[in-house]
Motif scaffolding. Structure first.
Motif, PDB file in Angstrom:
ATOM      1  N   LYS A  99     -26.054  89.719  24.270  1.00 45.83           N
ATOM      2  CA  LYS A  99     -24.892  90.568  23.950  1.00 45.83           C
ATOM      3  C   LYS A  99     -24.351  91.301  25.171  1.00 45.83           C
ATOM      4  O   LYS A  99     -23.254  91.879  25.109  1.00 45.83           O
ATOM      5  N   HIS A 100     -25.090  91.280  26.283  1.00 47.98           N
ATOM      6  CA  HIS A 100     -24.623  91.934  27.514  1.00 47.98           C
ATOM      7  C   HIS A 100     -24.011  90.942  28.495  1.00 47.98           C
ATOM      8  O   HIS A 100     -23.437  91.364  29.503  1.00 47.98           O
ATOM      9  N   LEU A 101     -24.140  89.655  28.226  1.00 54.98           N
ATOM     10  CA  LEU A 101     -23.593  88.643  29.113  1.00 54.98           C
ATOM     11  C   LEU A 101     -22.127  88.412  28.810  1.00 54.98           C
ATOM     12  O   LEU A 101     -21.697  88.477  27.655  1.00 54.98           O
ATOM     13  N   GLN A 102     -21.348  88.126  29.828  1.00 51.59           N
ATOM     14  CA  GLN A 102     -19.906  87.864  29.632  1.00 51.59           C
ATOM     15  C   GLN A 102     -19.635  86.379  29.749  1.00 51.59           C
ATOM     16  O   GLN A 102     -20.305  85.666  30.458  1.00 51.59           O
ATOM     17  N   LYS A 152     -29.198  95.001  30.572  1.00 51.97           N
ATOM     18  CA  LYS A 152     -27.881  95.261  31.154  1.00 51.97           C
ATOM     19  C   LYS A 152     -27.904  95.006  32.660  1.00 51.97           C
ATOM     20  O   LYS A 152     -26.932  94.480  33.229  1.00 51.97           O
TER      21      LYS A 152
END
Length: 270
Positions: A267-270, A83
């Motif tokens: 899954k934490h990347l935008q 994160k």
């Protein structure tokens, strides 16, 4: 001669419920001869005391501090590091733990050996319990190597030409020789291997596992010796109850020569 820095740098600091230790870490960041562009604190669910400490330190540390936190549901270092990596603005990420004191040239020494296509692993000097209490209680600066292990005393030396010579040569062929509290990576390389493996949800081996995957991705390992001096404040070691399970994950990575984990950074990347 110092090389011009043409990339941005994030200092990533991992912590969990040790605000007195974290304070000394951040004070040592403020004393650096070369500063990062930002500090990102990866907080694995600390209480509000740590948030308050970080707020107080923002007036002392002369660069922005991001506080990346998630609720405490057990040891999740890999997840909170992912994160924090996702939140990091820097192209280059220097990773430490929030229970160390950095010698004032620590970041400068790391940047001295940074190069594309490589990640860097440094060392640490262990402080004795008595000296640790002096640092925590009196707020004194660490001035010399009060190590609890004599063979770590060499980790207190800074020799520029030897640092640059040894970086690609020391511990060559030994990917397992590293300390997760003193590492550095290009963010793009971490994205390529999908960051830390969040299946490793207890203490131990997550740094070794990602090192092997970086190597299988074609990223060279370099060792930072004779520089990047770091003093580790004493505390009891964490439980090793799931180390065997983590070793099985590492063995699978080596057996399959895996460069990318499934449960990781993406899954934490935008």
């Amino acid at each position: 001669m110092k090389r011009k820095r043409d990339f941005t740098v994030t200092l990533l600091v991992s912590t969990y419920n040790k605000p007195d230790y974290l304070r000394q870490t951040l004070l040592s960041v403020a004393r650096q001869t070369v500063l990062p562009d930002e500090v990102v604190v990866a907080d694995d669910g600390s209480t509000d005391e740590t948030r308050q400490l970080i707020d107080d330190m923002r007036s002392i540390v002369p660069v922005p501090i991001q506080h990346v936190w998630h609720p405490d549901t057990g040891f999740r270092l890999s997840e909170i590091r992912n994160k924090a990596i996702a939140a990091a603005k820097g192209e280059y990420i220097i990773q430490i733990d929030g229970d160390v004191v950095l010698e004032r040239h620590f970041l400068a020494d790391h940047l001295d050996v940074a190069e594309p296509g490589a990640f860097v692993c440094g060392s640490r000097l262990l402080l004795t319990p008595r000296y640790t209490q002096k640092v925590l209680g009196d707020g004194m600066k660490v001035k010399s190597g009060f190590s609890s292990k004599f063979d770590h005393m060499l980790n207190n030396l800074r020799i520029g030409w030897l640092r640059r010579y040894m970086a690609p040569r020391f511990a060559k062929g030994q990917p397992d020789r590293l300390r997760g509290c003193n590492m550095a990576f290009w963010k793009s390389d971490l994205i390529a291997v999908n960051g830390y493996n969040e299946d490793m949800a207890s203490w131990g081996g997550e740094d070794i596992e990602i090192a092997w995957r970086l190597i299988y991705c074609g990223v060279q390992k370099k060792m930072l010796k004779f520089g990047g001096v770091m003093y580790h404040l004493y505390h009891p070691e964490a439980s090793r109850d799931k180390v065997s399970m983590h070793n099985e994950i590492i063995d699978a990575v080596k057996r399959e020569r895996s460069a990318r984990c499934l449960n990781g950074l993406d899954k934490h990347l935008q």
